[in-house]
Design an enzyme around this catalytic site. Structure first.
Site, PDB file in Angstrom:
ATOM      1  CG  ASP A  12      41.539 -34.245  -0.771  1.00  0.00           C
ATOM      2  OD1 ASP A  12      41.249 -35.344  -1.283  1.00  0.00           O
ATOM      3  OD2 ASP A  12      40.746 -33.568  -0.082  1.00  0.00           O
ATOM      4  CG  ASP A  14      35.633 -35.474  -3.584  1.00  0.00           C
ATOM      5  OD1 ASP A  14      34.695 -34.935  -4.195  1.00  0.00           O
ATOM      6  OD2 ASP A  14      36.135 -36.574  -3.915  1.00  0.00           O
ATOM      7  CG  ASP A 213      38.982 -31.542   2.702  1.00  0.00           C
ATOM      8  OD1 ASP A 213      39.589 -32.344   1.952  1.00  0.00           O
ATOM      9  OD2 ASP A 213      37.807 -31.713   3.062  1.00  0.00           O
TER      10      ASP A 213
END
Ligand code: MG
Length: 264
Positions: A12, A14, A213
């Site tokens: 991922d 961001d 996250d």
């Protein structure tokens, strides 16, 4: 989870590789070890504003050697998602100039915001110039029967210093509330973008691990398709409903796992 059995690592962006325009610590070290071990890398993002070329350029500015084909964004997948679901369509879209260009390149006809033309599909990406007028136009088109596609439903965009900006999903919810129509989602946690990712990597889902996250978007979404998962969690955070294969609070911890497995 034995990291030696994995052919591909999907990251991922961001809140995982970077926060705003700050690279998170340890990212480059992990990528170097994976590259040396011959693992395939893909950066997979719900970003609804930029394509792989733009995001690879951002990664290079932050010091990460990334090729445009190593980045796949939900914005890039939106056009093929709409084509697969509805065929070449008359699309009313809000979002970045890049998203509008990608939709046109995928064979769709863009319906002007200012005209009254009824679209077949409404597509929403993140739009920092979203207005009440746009809300009314999109909601009315949906009320008249257009299909609703959101590039992602992320409520927030992570930026520096623990701050956030309202995300695409926040705007999507306004349109959904006004119209009473729920959107189909291109990005994570829905399967379309994950399927595109493993297809691009040329691996089976079980040969790839998703590192992210977001427990919902990255971990739960990837697990549903059979990918392995590594959750980059805030220190002390506990996964409740979803159970990642591995939980780390920093990339340095991943280095320890990789070092243990790649040294022999
Ligand atoms: Mg994230």
């Amino acid at each position: 989870m034995d990291l030696r059995t994995l052919a591909a690592f999907i990251f991922d962006l961001d809140g995982c590789v970077y926060a705003g325009s700050t690279l998170l610590p340890g990212v480059n070290e992990v990528l170097r070890v994976l590259g040396a071990a011959g693992r395939r890398i893909l950066f997979l993002t719900n970003n609804s504003r930029e394509d792989g070329a733009e995001l690879a350029a951002k990664l290079r500015r932050l010091g990460v050697a990334a090729d445009r084909h190593e980045v796949l964004s939900a914005a890039e997948a939106a056009g093929s998602f709409v084509a697969q679901r509805f065929g070449a369509s008359r699309v009313l879209a809000v979002g970045s100039p890049t998203l509008l260009r990608l939709l046109a390149e995928a064979g769709h006809t863009l319906v002007p915001l200012d005209a009254g033309d009824q679209p077949q599909v409404v597509v929403m990406g993140h739009d920092a110039e979203f207005t009440y007028r746009k809300l009314a136009r999109l909601a009315r088109a949906l009320g008249k029967g257009a299909a609703f596609v959101a590039v992602n439903r992320d409520p927030q965009l992570v930026i520096e210093g623990g701050e956030f900006l309202p995300g695409c999903g926040a705007l999507v919810e306004a349109v959904a509330a006004a119209s009473g129509v729920r959107p189909e989602i291109v990005g994570k946690p829905q399967p379309y973008l994950f399927r595109a990712a493993v297809a691009r990597l040329g691996v089976k889902p079980g040969e790839a691990v998703m590192v992210g996250d977001s427990l919902l978007a990255d971990i739960q979404g990837a697990q549903r398709l059979g990918l392995r998962t590594i959750w980059l969690a805030p220190p002390g955070a506990q996964a409740d409903v979803v159970r990642p294969d591995l939980t780390i609070s920093a990339f340095a911890e991943l280095m320890a796992h990789l070092g243990a497995h790649t040294a022999r």
